[in-house]
Design an enzyme around this catalytic site. Sequence first.
Site, PDB file in Angstrom:
ATOM      1  N   ASN A   1      48.298  46.048  30.984  1.00 22.95           N
ATOM      2  CA  ASN A   1      47.382  46.798  31.933  1.00 22.95           C
ATOM      3  C   ASN A   1      45.916  46.533  31.022  1.00 22.95           C
ATOM      4  O   ASN A   1      45.970  47.127  30.941  1.00 22.95           O
ATOM      5  CB  ASN A   1      47.942  47.481  32.658  1.00 22.95           C
ATOM      6  CG  ASN A   1      47.107  48.468  33.438  1.00 22.95           C
ATOM      7  OD1 ASN A   1      46.790  48.043  34.587  1.00 22.95           O
ATOM      8  ND2 ASN A   1      47.481  50.108  33.573  1.00 22.95           N
TER       9      ASN A   1
ATOM     10  N   SER B   1      39.493  48.344  43.386  1.00 20.83           N
ATOM     11  CA  SER B   1      40.754  47.617  42.777  1.00 20.83           C
ATOM     12  C   SER B   1      40.855  46.718  45.117  1.00 20.83           C
ATOM     13  O   SER B   1      40.931  47.500  46.028  1.00 20.83           O
ATOM     14  CB  SER B   1      41.139  48.554  43.320  1.00 20.83           C
ATOM     15  OG  SER B   1      42.365  48.613  42.263  1.00 20.83           O
TER      16      SER B   1
ATOM     17  N   ASP C   1      47.014  38.891  41.935  1.00 23.06           N
ATOM     18  CA  ASP C   1      46.751  41.032  41.960  1.00 23.06           C
ATOM     19  C   ASP C   1      46.047  40.390  44.089  1.00 23.06           C
ATOM     20  O   ASP C   1      45.317  40.945  44.234  1.00 23.06           O
ATOM     21  CB  ASP C   1      46.463  41.932  41.214  1.00 23.06           C
ATOM     22  CG  ASP C   1      46.392  43.020  42.046  1.00 23.06           C
ATOM     23  OD1 ASP C   1      46.902  43.503  42.821  1.00 23.06           O
ATOM     24  OD2 ASP C   1      46.101  43.416  41.124  1.00 23.06           O
TER      25      ASP C   1
ATOM     26  N   PHE D   1      40.073  43.164  40.604  1.00 25.55           N
ATOM     27  CA  PHE D   1      41.689  44.407  40.344  1.00 25.55           C
ATOM     28  C   PHE D   1      41.824  45.074  39.219  1.00 25.55           C
ATOM     29  O   PHE D   1      42.658  46.093  39.218  1.00 25.55           O
ATOM     30  CB  PHE D   1      42.511  43.174  40.787  1.00 25.55           C
ATOM     31  CG  PHE D   1      43.108  42.343  39.120  1.00 25.55           C
ATOM     32  CD1 PHE D   1      43.333  42.124  38.283  1.00 25.55           C
ATOM     33  CD2 PHE D   1      42.423  41.121  39.129  1.00 25.55           C
ATOM     34  CE1 PHE D   1      43.987  41.701  37.064  1.00 25.55           C
ATOM     35  CE2 PHE D   1      42.619  40.622  38.227  1.00 25.55           C
ATOM     36  CZ  PHE D   1      43.507  40.825  37.307  1.00 25.55           C
TER      37      PHE D   1
ATOM     38  N   HIS E   1      48.501  45.339  44.430  1.00 30.33           N
ATOM     39  CA  HIS E   1      48.875  46.996  44.066  1.00 30.33           C
ATOM     40  C   HIS E   1      47.764  47.509  44.597  1.00 30.33           C
ATOM     41  O   HIS E   1      48.976  48.868  45.191  1.00 30.33           O
ATOM     42  CB  HIS E   1      48.182  47.153  42.625  1.00 30.33           C
ATOM     43  CG  HIS E   1      46.997  47.118  42.208  1.00 30.33           C
ATOM     44  ND1 HIS E   1      46.072  46.648  41.944  1.00 30.33           N
ATOM     45  CD2 HIS E   1      46.259  48.513  42.768  1.00 30.33           C
ATOM     46  CE1 HIS E   1      45.230  46.787  41.752  1.00 30.33           C
ATOM     47  NE2 HIS E   1      44.838  48.044  42.392  1.00 30.33           N
TER      48      HIS E   1
END
Length: 732
Positions: free
Chosen positions: A214, A659, A223, A675, A88
């Site tokens: 989420n 992140s 991720d 993440f 992401h």
Amino acid sequence: MFRKSIFFALLTAALVITPFASFADEGMWLPHTIDKLPQDQLRKRGLQLKPEEIYSTANVSLKDAVVIIGGGTGTFISPDGLIVTNHHVAFDAITAASTTEKNYIEDGFMAKSRDEEIQAKGYTVRITQEARDVTTQVMAAVTPGMGGADRARAIAQKQRELVKDATKEGFVAQVVEAYGGAQHHLYVYQQLNDVRLVYGPPKSIGYFGGDPDNFEWPRHCGDFSFLRAYVAPDGKAAAFNKANVPFKPKKFLPLDASGIKEGDFTMILGYPGTTYRWRESYSVDYNQNVRLPFMVDTLNEQIRVLTEAGDRDPALKIKYADDIFGLSNSSKAFDGTVKGLGRMHAVETKRAEEAAFTKWLDSNPAMKEKYGKLLPQIAELYRDLNTYGAKEQTLTAMLGTGTLIFAVSTAYRRALDQLKPANERNPQFSDAALPQVLGFFQQNWGERDAAVEQRRLQAALTRLANLPDNQKAQTVEPLFGGKSASERRQTEAAFAQKVIADTPLKSFDEVSKLFKLSADELRASNEPLVKLAIAAVDEVAPLTKKQEAFNTVIPAVRAAYVGALLEWKKGPQYPDANRTLRFTYGEVKGYKPRDAVTYDWQTSLGGVIEKDTGEEPFNVPAKLKELRAKKDFGTYMDARLKDVPVAFLTTNDITGGNSGSAVLNGRGEVIGLAFDGNFEGLGGDYSYDITSNRCLVVDIRYVLFLTEKFAGADYLFKEMNIKRGKAMAAGK
């Protein structure tokens, strides 16, 4: 009866007097203060490195391998500038490179050689080179008796001067505030401007679980992505150019794929965004009960309106998909924060701390003389804010419910600005800036959806109706006052249609003409939308000035208050996160989210398959299902799971900006990538709770398994230093 207020007072006092008594995993520590932490206890838990091996500006250390990239953090994992981070974090680069013919979002992207690595548009890499306290230099610009606005300007000017002096070719600098503005720190970064995408898995892996998963646990997304930093042949930073060569970092980190267990020591060096843990109870209370609930309500209404538009028109469903995701993500985060603050009794804890602080002041006349007025001053500022804050933000939000009403209100604000003396006018409303302003609205005009704007305005009118009695908007009340709730909703809907759908301001050309009118000419208009916008601007203007005055005064008072807390608490204290390098420590650990429920600390590939529905966001790629069916796990099987591990939990203290941060073992080897945080831990930006705050980590074994077995990109392993587990034959 053991009263809660007494309990919190005792608890807070204990934490303040003996900050390391329980050695909690709380804290996003400035890395140069690592040596102030209890090294013996860290070593007992598993840390094998010296403080200077983690962070040093004189010698090579772990910090030289950790970078700011995109909106997150990345880590060098090869001598040739290979960076690992979250999918992401790299997603904007993947999206920018995608076309209908080459859909890297859905299919993933893999460069089979360095020649095939593609530009990550808009991405840079920053590596911390220097960090020093410049509080004395900055505050020397502030003179006694200086007002809030003058103080802010003087500080900003001095910060700019320090940044200018520290900036040189290939390097950037910034001065950031710490401890609520009580300190100022200068950071210098090496900046690399050529970043390329190496491998990004398909969305069905990198974003598996989507919005439903989420902030939730258990999680099963892969991720991660790989990028690479490039420089000119002479080693200097350069823009994207095919002639550039891979960057040679001072330090890159090895990967440990041999396995982990619950209780293992973990640490993170990363770049967390923003936290508010030094805020007063008054700020926490306002955010918990006013600002954040308003944001949740506003975002949820936008989601509902856009979802309904998509239900009516498949094309709009595609158009608004990303918007809905972003809004949902923010709404869930804000809602979780409100719930988390309540669950952690954050306001009560802050009040107990403030009571203990006040008691300390009362026992120290000199300290009371110096600091005694700060908390009462903050309390008064927030008492005043609570008389107008909700109204100000609700009216402001109404004027931003669509391109049309925003354009009309901007035209009126510009006309009002023209009435001011020339030296007091806002440059953004000047004649020179007008082409840019009109260009903005013209660009957005083609994206307008009148039906969506109408529904959003209607929702804003309803929010105004729900304001407290002492903050009712006179802009709206005369239009709908005295009507029952259901009757008022119907009238609000009809009014929204009248001012948006039935307005004669149908084209951009018609709206642009408003920018040529004076304030009196605009006020003379009988057009309902213009009258509404003008009335709202006139009503919110004095409130906005009050908000601006609050924003001008509170920084100085808050900085002084936090300085007082530091003097009271003594010993090492970590500042709020501000997107600078931080060190956190913790351990691999599950948690108990609610009564009779306990979460294990680890998930597996089998859990991915269990979630498979064949439809996004739970659509598992066929090849991944085949690998699982064949048990073709290579060296990545976890002994406990008898399966490939996917994600695990730690107690590391993180927030947005972390992140992609590498989660390290005590030797400084990468065991995973942070993440996300968990829903129960939302609220952690204001207060950390060891029982509920968890860092969600994608296991480095899943990263390597997908890279080798799924993508076939094991050529990358030639440049990485990997400690492997035992191989498992396919089908065994």
